[in-house]
Structure formats: structure tokens, C-alpha cells
Design an enzyme around this catalytic site. Structure first.
Site, PDB file in Angstrom:
ATOM      1  N   HIS A  63       0.816  -1.216   0.000  1.00 42.65           N
ATOM      2  CA  HIS A  63       0.000   0.000   0.000  1.00 42.65           C
ATOM      3  C   HIS A  63       0.846   1.260   0.000  1.00 42.65           C
ATOM      4  O   HIS A  63       0.418   2.312  -0.452  1.00 42.65           O
ATOM      5  CB  HIS A  63      -1.036  -0.056   1.114  1.00 42.65           C
ATOM      6  CG  HIS A  63      -2.120  -1.022   0.755  1.00 42.65           C
ATOM      7  ND1 HIS A  63      -2.101  -2.321   1.177  1.00 42.65           N
ATOM      8  CD2 HIS A  63      -3.167  -0.902  -0.093  1.00 42.65           C
ATOM      9  CE1 HIS A  63      -3.124  -2.962   0.634  1.00 42.65           C
ATOM     10  NE2 HIS A  63      -3.788  -2.125  -0.132  1.00 42.65           N
TER      11      HIS A  63
ATOM     12  N   GLU B 107     -10.616 -11.678  -5.203  1.00 45.92           N
ATOM     13  CA  GLU B 107      -9.194 -11.585  -4.866  1.00 45.92           C
ATOM     14  C   GLU B 107      -8.704 -12.805  -4.104  1.00 45.92           C
ATOM     15  O   GLU B 107      -7.545 -12.891  -3.739  1.00 45.92           O
ATOM     16  CB  GLU B 107      -8.904 -10.296  -4.085  1.00 45.92           C
ATOM     17  CG  GLU B 107      -9.738 -10.078  -2.853  1.00 45.92           C
ATOM     18  CD  GLU B 107      -9.444  -8.747  -2.152  1.00 45.92           C
ATOM     19  OE1 GLU B 107      -8.423  -8.108  -2.426  1.00 45.92           O
ATOM     20  OE2 GLU B 107     -10.270  -8.354  -1.300  1.00 45.92           O
TER      21      GLU B 107
ATOM     22  N   ASP C 188      -4.060  -9.001  -4.487  1.00 43.47           N
ATOM     23  CA  ASP C 188      -4.170 -10.144  -3.584  1.00 43.47           C
ATOM     24  C   ASP C 188      -4.321 -11.446  -4.357  1.00 43.47           C
ATOM     25  O   ASP C 188      -3.727 -12.456  -3.990  1.00 43.47           O
ATOM     26  CB  ASP C 188      -5.357  -9.953  -2.632  1.00 43.47           C
ATOM     27  CG  ASP C 188      -4.978  -9.076  -1.450  1.00 43.47           C
ATOM     28  OD1 ASP C 188      -3.865  -9.270  -0.920  1.00 43.47           O
ATOM     29  OD2 ASP C 188      -5.766  -8.197  -1.075  1.00 43.47           O
TER      30      ASP C 188
ATOM     31  N   CYS D 170      -9.628  -3.757 -10.272  1.00 45.49           N
ATOM     32  CA  CYS D 170      -9.123  -2.603  -9.526  1.00 45.49           C
ATOM     33  C   CYS D 170      -7.752  -2.852  -8.936  1.00 45.49           C
ATOM     34  O   CYS D 170      -7.201  -2.014  -8.246  1.00 45.49           O
ATOM     35  CB  CYS D 170     -10.118  -2.176  -8.450  1.00 45.49           C
ATOM     36  SG  CYS D 170     -10.405  -3.455  -7.237  1.00 45.49           S
TER      37      CYS D 170
HETATM   38  C1  PEP Z   1      -6.308  -6.001  -4.610  1.00 37.19           C
HETATM   39  O1  PEP Z   1      -6.070  -6.850  -3.756  1.00 37.19           O
HETATM   40  O2  PEP Z   1      -6.023  -6.143  -5.816  1.00 37.19           O
HETATM   41  C2  PEP Z   1      -6.935  -4.722  -4.226  1.00 37.19           C
HETATM   42  C3  PEP Z   1      -7.313  -3.856  -5.137  1.00 37.19           C
HETATM   43  O3  PEP Z   1      -7.078  -4.465  -2.906  1.00 37.19           O
HETATM   44  P1  PEP Z   1      -5.898  -3.992  -1.930  1.00 37.19           P
HETATM   45  O4  PEP Z   1      -4.707  -3.633  -2.784  1.00 37.19           O
HETATM   46  O5  PEP Z   1      -6.421  -2.830  -1.179  1.00 37.19           O
HETATM   47  O6  PEP Z   1      -5.660  -5.194  -1.093  1.00 37.19           O
HETATM   48 MG    MG Z   2      -6.966  -6.744  -1.787  1.00 34.31          MG
END
Ligand code: PEP
Ligand code: MG
Length: 570
Positions: A188, A429, A453, A500
Site C-alpha cells: 500500500h 481476490e 491479492d 481494480c
Molecule cells: C487487490 O487486492 O487487488 C486490491 C485492489 O485491494 P488492496 O490492494 O487494497 O488489497
Molecule cells: Mg486486496
């Protein structure tokens, strides 16, 4: 050679001085002190150092920021000088406590008292006390704290790790780069760096390789850090940066265009946001809605969860900013690399496989219910799609829908104004959900594929581990085949499918997602115009055979080779 090779996790080039940011853990002294005078002197010296540090911060913020900022440090000075606190600490020292332990004990008692009060103002003061306590303890140890939000010269931060809440504080104007030892493209921290358009690298052991205050150039595209660059290197990078800026200006003309392929196929490109502040950038680049609002950032860097009213205001603002597009708001996805200190999380051996996201929310359904109420009420102001993260079992999606319907009915009974077209969707995911996509598709209005994920779970490789970048990649044959099946399941059940995860913004993969029939791609605002530019060059009608060939690849290299055939890198 002054080039240090690493992994580029956020693109761009930056010039600045290194700042080694070390986060010290507070380790208390053991036992009792034998020298009260020495400890009292240490405390008094620490008071003087901290006072000097605060006075410096006051004059500095007065010059570079606003009066409001410097008022915070004025208040800190007053707390530092508070007679009651001082007297209590001196008493502890007279009782043979070490200065460090005495400061920690007395300040902690006030911090606990203030943070337990049901009053936001007092809760904030607990944060102030914690700040002063840390400064004092650092001073006792002969160290200085660094307030990242106050950096005001061109700087490249070097740190073992940076928390998402620390990145959120950075002033983009002065932070020209970030180099961490931990993390990867989808941590993140990296995602936030990309949102802020700050170049970032991951380099093993970097704090030992670079000294403080060294001239650096960071190249997030090639994954290189250059220390004490030569004139030739400076010139080369200045030219490259100019070319980059020219390209950015060129694609800026696309901001009012809809995203479509060369053969006029529309595919929404929406924005991933983490805070209300990110909205501005999303609107500037002409995002076609929000494909992922990571609401967990609303819960971070504070003492307690935001109230229903507070959340309602944020959701309402975001929804009303996109009157003609969908806004997908994801319920709290906490755990993994996103921790919230005031929420009770167990210490886990494998946090990414642990008590995360919907698992936490189903066990603490008051948190989920509050969030859902705020969302349902805000739905009246736009086109809301609610998305649930980390769903791995049909039971979970059924249970959250039940909770959603209960909250909605309660609000309807109160005659609350609610949109009648709220969509309910889920992230794909977790492999179990991807494998059973055909069944999950019957439960929801849409899917959004979370490749960050999904890739880590399918390939059993930690998304935060820089050693695994050759395994942790969405280009793996197993990952792309699974995604193809998920999109197919969505089509067969007449629901829309978005993506996403970060792979949605990967220009090499873009033609593949289009050939599979993806309906929406959602990415950091900083990637949108480039993706729109790439998309314009793709003829979707000519991709079918190629896609089948890519999906038959057995090895990563075969996938890479096949993708090159439709490469639109500028
Ligand atoms: C993902 O896992 O691809 C996602 C968009 O969620 P995050 O990156 O917040 O885990
Ligand atoms: Mg995720």
C-alpha cells in the site's frame, strides 16, 4: 559505480538530498536507577532540547506553512512546561525511576486518560501528548525525531519501511522520492506513492548503503538510485525528466475524452482513491468514476473509528462529485499491511492470510453496520456501488447482504432518502471465489478483480516480499487463465466485471484484459491518461486469436513473449 539497483515500484524521476528516516522503538530501562541526580539532569537536558526543537518548528512552520500549523507546536510547548506533569516526573525520578521510564510512565497515564474520553477534542490531545513524549524520550537517548510532514526541501526519504499513514503526511512538493527496504509493487505504500506521483524504489539494505544528506537521483522507471551523480548523469536525467513532462502534457489533452479502443469500444477507466483528497486528481484527469475507494484510510491515523455522520459526509462528497458515473465504495478492508491501532487485532503469523477485511467486519458487525448505514444514506447523492473485500465463501456474501438489507430496511422505515439502484458487488481476490466465480456471480451485481491479492494467493508469494518479484506477478499463466474464467463467468451471468488491482494499469496487460471483455479498469489517477492513450491504439476486434495463444502459455517467459506482440509502450 554510484548506481544502486533496486525494484521500481512507482515511476518517475526525482532529484533530492537523502534523509535517513529511522523509527526507533521505545525500549524502557530495566530495574531502578542508582543515581537520582544524573537522571534528573538527563530529564532537564531533554526538556531543554525538546523546547529548542519545538521553538525551531514554530519559527519554521511560521515561515513555510500557516499560523495554524505553528499554533500546534505552541500548544506542545505549553504541555512540555506543564507544572503538574513536570512535578510528577520529578517525583518518579526521586523514587529511583530512570528518567526515560519516568517520562514514559507519567505521559502514558495522561495519554490513556485522554484517549478513553468520549470526546474527539480530548482524543486529539492524547496524540499531542504522545508526540511530546516521543520527542522527550528521543532527547534522553540523544536522538531527534523527524516529522515527515514538515520537510521543506527537496528530499528523498530512505527508510526500512514507511506506513501508509506516514506516506499520507508527506508534502508532495518536497518529497522527490522514497526508497524502502521492504515492500513491492502492490504494497500500500507503493500504491500511495503512485497516487501522489512520487517515484519509489525498494532496495535491500539501503539505509546502510547511503549516508544522510547525500545528493541523489531516483529513477523509478528503471529501478535505480544514483548517489553523488556526475554532471553527465544529472544532464541525462534532466533530459529524461523533460521528455516525461512533455509526454504528460501531450496526454493531458485526453482528459475530456471517453476511454475507447481504436475500434470504438468503450471501457471505463475509473480511479482508485484512498482519501477524499485524492478526488481532485481523479477529476483533473477525467476519471470515469471511482472503481475503488479504499475506505480503510478513513479509519487510519486517528484514535477511534469515524462516526456514521463523518463517513456519510465523505461518501456524499465523493458520490456527488461523479453525477454521471459509478462510484464503487469498498467496505473496510483492514488487516494485512493495513493496521488500525485502536481496533483489536490479534498478532498473527500470516496477517495476509488472517483475520482481515470481511472476516473482521463479520465478527465486529457494529463497524460494518455503521459503515453500511452511512453508505446507504449517501446513495441518494449519486450512483453508488457497494463492494465487499476478501470474500472467500458464499456464506460470507449472503451474510453481508442480509446485514445490508436489515440496515436498509431500518433506514427506509425512518423514511430516509435512499437511491433505488444501489449495486452490491464483491472483490474477486481470493482463489476460492475466483474458482467458483460462476456461483458467486449469481449473488451479486458486479465483480471487481483484485489482482494484488489474487496474484499473491494464487502463486503463494507474499506481495510485500521484494525477493519474490519473479514469482509474484500477474503475468503468471495461472493468474491470467483464472482471470479469463472470472470474466467469462461474469458475462455468462450478465453482471459487469471490473479490475481494480494494479495489473489493470499495466500497459503490457491492457490488450489482454480488453480481449477478455473487461468492462471497467480502475487505477491510480496518475495512470489514467496513459492507459487511455494506450487504449486508443488497440484494435479489440483483432485480439481473439492472440488472446487464445497467450492463455495457452505454459511458462512466464511464454506469456511475456506473447504479450510483446501487442505492446503499446510509448
Ligand atoms: C487487490 O487486492 O487487488 C486490491 C485492489 O485491494 P488492496 O490492494 O487494497 O488489497
Ligand atoms: Mg486486496
Amino acid at each position: 559505480m554510484n548506481e544502486i539497483k533496486g525494484i521500481g515500484v512507482s515511476e518517475g524521476i526525482g532529484f533530492g538530498k537523502s534523509l535517513i528516516y529511522v523509527k526507533e522503538e521505545i525500549i524502557l530501562e530495566k530495574g531502578k536507577s542508582k543515581d537520582q541526580i544524573l537522571q534528573l539532569n538527563k530529564y532537564n537536558e531533554a526538556l531543554k532540547t525538546t523546547e529548542k526543537e519545538l521553538k525551531h518548528l514554530i519559527s519554521h512552520t511560521n515561515e513555510t506553512m500557516s499560523q495554524d500549523e505553528s499554533a500546534i507546536f505552541q500548544a506542545h510547548l505549553m504541555i512540555l512546561d506543564d507544572p503538574e506533569i513536570k512535578e510528577n516526573i520529578e517525583k518518579e525520578i526521586a523514587n529511583n525511576e530512570y528518567a526515560l521510564n519516568a517520562i514514559h510512565k507519567i505521559y502514558s497515564s495522561y495519554i490513556d486518560m485522554f484517549s478513553q474520553m468520549d470526546n474527539d477534542y480530548m482524543n486529539e490531545r492524547a496524540l499531542d501528548l504522545k508526540d511530546i513524549m516521543t520527542k522527550l524520550i528521543y532527547a534522553v537517548n540523544g536522538k531527534k525525531t523527524i516529522d515527515l510532514s514538515k520537510i521543506c526541501k527537496d528530499t528523498i526519504i530512505i527508510s526500512e519501511d514507511l506506513l501508509p499513514s506516514e506516506i499520507a503526511k508527506l508534502n508532495k512538493k518536497y518529497i522527490k522520492g522514497i526508497v524502502t527496504e521492504k515492500g513491492g509493487k502492490t504494497s500500500h505504500t507503493a500504491i500511495m506513492a503512485r497516487t501522489l506521483e512520487i517515484p519509489a524504489l525498494v532496495i535491500n539494505n539501503i539505509s546502510k548503503l547511503v549516508k544522510d544528506n547525500t545528493d541523489l537521483i531516483i529513477d523509478g522507471n528503471k529501478g535505480v538510485l544514483i548517489s553523488n551523480p556526475s554532471n553527465k548523469q544529472v544532464l541525462y536525467y534532466k533530459n529524461t525528466k523533460t521528455k516525461e513532462l512533455e509526454f504528460k502534457t501531450k496526454i493531458l489533452t485526453l482528459k475530456n475524452e471517453r476511454s475507447k479502443t481504436k475500434d470504438n469500444k468503450y471501457i471505463h477507466i475509473a480511479s482508485n482513491i484512498g482519501t477524499e483528497k485524492d478526488l481532485k486528481h481523479a477529476l483533473e484527469v477525467g476519471a470515469e468514476g471511482i472503481g475503488l475507494f479504499r475506505t480503510e484510510f478513513l479509519f487510519m491515523d486517528r484514535k477511534k473509528a469515524p462516526s456514521e455522520e463523518e463517513q456519510f459526509e465523505v461518501y456524499k462528497k465523493i458520490l456527488s462529485s461523479f453525477p454521471n458515473h459509478k462510484v464503487v465504495i469498498r467496505t473496510l478492508d483492514i488487516g494485512g499491511d493495513k493496521k488500525i491501532p485502536y481496533m483489536d487485532f490479534p498478532n498473527e503469523l500470516n496477517p495476509f492470510l488472517g483475520f482481515r477485511a470481511i472476516r473482521y467486519c463479520l465478527e465486529n458487525d457494529d463497524v460494518l453496520r455503521t459503515q453500511l448505514r452511512a453508505l446507504i444514506r449517501a446513495s441518494y447523492f449519486g450512483n453508488l456501488s457497494i463492494m465487499f473485500p476478501m470474500i472467500s465463501m458464499i456464506e460470507e456474501i449472503r451474510k453481508v447482504k442480509e446485514i445490508y438489507n436489515e440496515e436498509k430496511e431500518k433506514l427506509q422505515k425512518k423514511s430516509e432518502k435512499i437511491s433505488n439502484k444501489i449495486e452490491i458487488g464483491m472483490m474477486i481476490e481470493v482463489p476460492s471465489a475466483a474458482i467458483m466465480a460462476n456461483d458467486f456471480a449469481k449473488e451479486v451485481d458486479f465483480f471487481s478483480i483484485g489482482t494484488n491479492d489474487l496474484t499473491q494467493y494464487v502463486t503463494a508469494s507474499d506481495r510485500m516480499n521484494p525477493k519474490l518479484i519473479n514469482i509474484y506477478t500477474p503475468l503468471q499463466p495461472a493468474v491470467i487463465n483464472l482471470i479469463a474464467n472470472v470474466i467469462k463467468a461474469g458475462k455468462n451471468n450478465d453482471i459487469w466485471v471490473g479490475m481494480c488491482g494494479e495489473a489493470g494499469a499495466n500497459s503490457l496487460l491492457l490488450p489482454l484484459w480488453i480481449s477478455m471483455g473487461i468492462d471497467e479498469l480502475s487505477m491510480s489517477s496518475s495512470s489514467i491518461l496513459k492507459a487511455r492513450f494506450t487504449m486508443k491504439q488497440i484494435d479489440s476486434s483483432k485480439l481473439k486469436k492472440w488472446k487464445e495463444k497467450v492463455l495457452l502459455s505454459k511458462t512466464l517467459d511464454q506469456v511475456k513473449d506473447s504479450l510483446k506482440v501487442h505492446s503499446y509502450e510509448n
